[in-house]
Design a protein around this motif. Structure first.
Motif, PDB file in Angstrom:
ATOM      1  N   SER A 192      19.527  -5.036  -9.665  1.00  0.00           N
ATOM      2  CA  SER A 192      19.205  -4.076  -8.848  1.00  0.00           C
ATOM      3  C   SER A 192      19.036  -4.172  -7.458  1.00  0.00           C
ATOM      4  O   SER A 192      19.723  -3.510  -6.586  1.00  0.00           O
ATOM      5  CB  SER A 192      18.291  -2.992  -9.291  1.00  0.00           C
ATOM      6  OG  SER A 192      18.025  -1.858  -8.511  1.00  0.00           O
ATOM      7  N   LEU A 193      18.076  -5.171  -7.002  1.00  0.00           N
ATOM      8  CA  LEU A 193      17.764  -5.695  -5.882  1.00  0.00           C
ATOM      9  C   LEU A 193      18.885  -6.224  -5.289  1.00  0.00           C
ATOM     10  O   LEU A 193      19.217  -6.003  -4.035  1.00  0.00           O
ATOM     11  CB  LEU A 193      16.481  -6.328  -5.831  1.00  0.00           C
ATOM     12  CG  LEU A 193      16.256  -6.854  -4.344  1.00  0.00           C
ATOM     13  CD1 LEU A 193      15.800  -5.621  -3.243  1.00  0.00           C
ATOM     14  CD2 LEU A 193      14.536  -7.602  -4.201  1.00  0.00           C
ATOM     15  N   GLU A 194      19.350  -7.177  -5.712  1.00  0.00           N
ATOM     16  CA  GLU A 194      20.429  -8.062  -5.493  1.00  0.00           C
ATOM     17  C   GLU A 194      21.706  -7.117  -4.978  1.00  0.00           C
ATOM     18  O   GLU A 194      22.437  -7.277  -3.979  1.00  0.00           O
ATOM     19  CB  GLU A 194      20.929  -8.802  -6.480  1.00  0.00           C
ATOM     20  CG  GLU A 194      20.304 -10.272  -6.925  1.00  0.00           C
ATOM     21  CD  GLU A 194      21.100 -11.089  -8.044  1.00  0.00           C
ATOM     22  OE1 GLU A 194      22.043 -10.834  -8.434  1.00  0.00           O
ATOM     23  OE2 GLU A 194      20.130 -11.982  -8.332  1.00  0.00           O
ATOM     24  N   ALA A 223      17.797 -12.633  -6.602  1.00  0.00           N
ATOM     25  CA  ALA A 223      16.535 -11.928  -6.735  1.00  0.00           C
ATOM     26  C   ALA A 223      16.036 -12.110  -8.076  1.00  0.00           C
ATOM     27  O   ALA A 223      16.853 -11.984  -8.996  1.00  0.00           O
ATOM     28  CB  ALA A 223      16.782 -10.422  -6.188  1.00  0.00           C
ATOM     29  N   HIS A 247      10.760 -11.294  -2.409  1.00  0.00           N
ATOM     30  CA  HIS A 247      11.483 -10.564  -3.461  1.00  0.00           C
ATOM     31  C   HIS A 247      12.997 -11.184  -3.913  1.00  0.00           C
ATOM     32  O   HIS A 247      13.616 -10.819  -4.669  1.00  0.00           O
ATOM     33  CB  HIS A 247      11.718  -8.978  -3.078  1.00  0.00           C
ATOM     34  CG  HIS A 247      10.534  -8.353  -2.547  1.00  0.00           C
ATOM     35  ND1 HIS A 247       9.237  -8.414  -3.484  1.00  0.00           N
ATOM     36  CD2 HIS A 247      10.206  -7.475  -1.608  1.00  0.00           C
ATOM     37  CE1 HIS A 247       8.421  -7.892  -2.825  1.00  0.00           C
ATOM     38  NE2 HIS A 247       8.874  -7.236  -1.830  1.00  0.00           N
ATOM     39  N   ASP A 250      16.919  -9.963 -10.846  1.00  0.00           N
ATOM     40  CA  ASP A 250      16.645  -8.532 -10.286  1.00  0.00           C
ATOM     41  C   ASP A 250      17.784  -7.988  -9.951  1.00  0.00           C
ATOM     42  O   ASP A 250      18.424  -8.013  -8.580  1.00  0.00           O
ATOM     43  CB  ASP A 250      15.495  -8.473  -9.343  1.00  0.00           C
ATOM     44  CG  ASP A 250      15.496  -6.934  -8.927  1.00  0.00           C
ATOM     45  OD1 ASP A 250      16.084  -6.028  -9.300  1.00  0.00           O
ATOM     46  OD2 ASP A 250      13.922  -6.879  -8.573  1.00  0.00           O
ATOM     47  N   GLN A 306      12.739 -11.223 -10.740  1.00  0.00           N
ATOM     48  CA  GLN A 306      11.375 -10.420 -10.908  1.00  0.00           C
ATOM     49  C   GLN A 306      10.658 -10.957 -12.199  1.00  0.00           C
ATOM     50  O   GLN A 306      11.093 -11.748 -13.049  1.00  0.00           O
ATOM     51  CB  GLN A 306      11.866  -8.708 -11.508  1.00  0.00           C
ATOM     52  CG  GLN A 306      12.718  -8.778 -12.536  1.00  0.00           C
ATOM     53  CD  GLN A 306      13.060  -7.237 -12.527  1.00  0.00           C
ATOM     54  OE1 GLN A 306      12.577  -6.284 -11.633  1.00  0.00           O
ATOM     55  NE2 GLN A 306      14.059  -6.613 -13.366  1.00  0.00           N
ATOM     56  N   MET A 357      13.998  -6.358   3.206  1.00  0.00           N
ATOM     57  CA  MET A 357      14.342  -6.130   1.839  1.00  0.00           C
ATOM     58  C   MET A 357      14.171  -7.336   0.846  1.00  0.00           C
ATOM     59  O   MET A 357      13.763  -7.293  -0.403  1.00  0.00           O
ATOM     60  CB  MET A 357      15.814  -5.581   1.622  1.00  0.00           C
ATOM     61  CG  MET A 357      16.043  -4.159   2.093  1.00  0.00           C
ATOM     62  SD  MET A 357      17.902  -3.889   1.231  1.00  0.00           S
ATOM     63  CE  MET A 357      18.904  -4.530   2.668  1.00  0.00           C
ATOM     64  N   LYS A 386      21.462  -3.941  -4.151  1.00  0.00           N
ATOM     65  CA  LYS A 386      21.117  -3.308  -2.821  1.00  0.00           C
ATOM     66  C   LYS A 386      21.032  -3.928  -1.599  1.00  0.00           C
ATOM     67  O   LYS A 386      21.692  -3.615  -0.478  1.00  0.00           O
ATOM     68  CB  LYS A 386      19.648  -2.663  -3.130  1.00  0.00           C
ATOM     69  CG  LYS A 386      18.900  -2.097  -1.929  1.00  0.00           C
ATOM     70  CD  LYS A 386      17.674  -1.622  -2.293  1.00  0.00           C
ATOM     71  CE  LYS A 386      17.065  -1.103  -1.087  1.00  0.00           C
ATOM     72  NZ  LYS A 386      15.482  -0.702  -1.201  1.00  0.00           N
TER      73      LYS A 386
END
Length: 386
Positions: A274-276, A260, A249, A272, A262, A141, A278
């Motif tokens: 959303s990625l963090e 994270a 990422h 980011d 973007q 990820m 996740k």
């Protein structure tokens, strides 16, 4: 019931004894060995052991010992390990595995011939933050790892190197690069694999009673072009230790943190979230280990003996760690870039060759047989708690 012997009853032996005592239904400590029998007697009394005490480990070779923990100085790891393997005992040997790659190869060969388990202590792999960080890395990820930072920060007083075997290339084998950062280097290799080349520097900036370094810095290059850096030290106040992996990422680390980014249309970063979230959910859902540290590794060794399953950290793993450490010493001693793997005709392959090549920063002066206070204090752990 497996019969266990502890070879060497210095400070680190307590971690082994305490761990074995957590598995009383599977093993029993039946023997303690130390050149100084009073040290072994103190451990026997402290832990209430029903164990014989010997001053020469060879007295135990024909006693049907199933498993030995070798907690002796590095320069004797190889001969003691090989003798016990040949005698039919399984072996758990403290870090570093040995004082040369030549000795590591002899130990691995003896394990192969005997069919017995050989495991090298790297108890920090068996800690929740490290196991979970490894799982997150393996999940992909964070993306391809572009840069790795390993800070093995410790602090030791000047008198630390007064102990007779410490601070010498012959007996201790090196300074913090070998004897302190070994755990961090093992974990880094487990997570990212072996680099293809490195360049390193080392110095002795605060311990003029030691031949060896007290500070080193290595820059690593991996086959895919990514870079890493390892700082090994016994001069860092606070002893904050960390792994940081900068992925394509996201950034992840131990002590745990995830960040994270973007790209904005102009190339500058924005978070980011959303990625963090996740990655954080994935991390939070990972189960904790039933045991940590030495106890977890000893449980792993016991399972291997009982079931025939492989150990997580075998002789090959221990050798890989020493190979990277030896490469750091080679580069720092010669000023050269070093390509891995090292070959058997390399001057640094043998202990004698290494000792001829490395610098003596100072000559060892004071020398004491034992410290009255054997207490070990450790630095900040990976979850940020001391």
């Amino acid at each position: 019931m497996l019969k266990v012997a502890i070879i060497g009853t210095g400070a680190i032996s307590s971690a082994h004894i305490e761990s074995y005592l957590q598995f009383k239904d599977r093993c029993e400590i039946v023997a303690l060995c130390d050149l100084y029998p009073e040290k072994a007697e103190a451990k026997r009394e402290q832990f209430g052991l029903d164990a014989v005490i010997v001053t020469d480990y060879k007295e135990l070779l024909d006693q049907g010992i199933d498993l030995v923990s070798i907690c002796m100085p590095p320069f004797v790891h190889a001969p003691v390990t090989i003798d016990f393997l040949h005698a039919g005992s399984h072996v758990l040997v403290e870090k570093p595995m040995a004082s040369s790659l030549e000795e590591c190869d002899a130990m691995i060969e003896a394990a192969g011939r005997s069919g017995k388990v050989l495991s090298v202590v790297a108890q920090n792999r068996f800690r929740n933050p490290i196991m979970k960080l490894k799982s997150v890395l393996d999940s992909g990820m964070a993306g391809n790892i572009l840069h790795a930072q390993v800070d093995s920060f410790w602090w030791r007083g000047h008198c630390y190197y007064d102990l007779w075997w410490r601070g010498t290339w012959e007996k201790e084998g090196g300074g913090p690069t070998l004897n302190h950062a070994v755990h961090h280097i093992d974990a880094l290799l487990w997570m990212l694999g072996q680099p293809s080349e490195l360049h390193a520097y080392m110095s002795n900036v605060a311990h003029d009673n030691a031949e060896v370094e007290d500070l080193s810095i290595a820059v690593l290059r991996y086959p895919n072009g990514s870079l890493g850096q390892i700082t090994s030290s016994v001069v860092h106040h606070g002893e904050e230790q960390q792994f940081i992996f900068q992925g394509q990422h996201a950034r992840i680390s131990a002590p745990w943190r995830v960040t994270a980014s973007q790209s904005l249309p102009n190339g500058f970063p924005q978070r980011d979230q959303s990625l963090e979230e996740k990655i954080q959910r994935y991390y939070d859902e990972l189960p904790d280990l039933p045991y940590e540290g030495h106890a977890a590794q000893i449980d792993n060794v016991l399972q291997a003996i009982e079931t025939g399953a492989p150990v997580l950290i075998d002789g090959v793993s221990g050798r890989s760690t020493l190979e990277l450490i030896t490469s750091i010493y080679k580069s720092a001693s010669t000023g050269e870039r070093v390509a891995l793997p090292l070959q058997k005709d390399d001057p640094f392959y043998t202990r004698e060759g290494l000792m001829k090549q490395v610098p003596h920063f100072y000559e060892k002066g004071a020398s004491v047989e034992n410290f009255a206070d054997l207490k070990i204090t450790t630095g900040s752990s990976y979850n940020g708690k001391s």
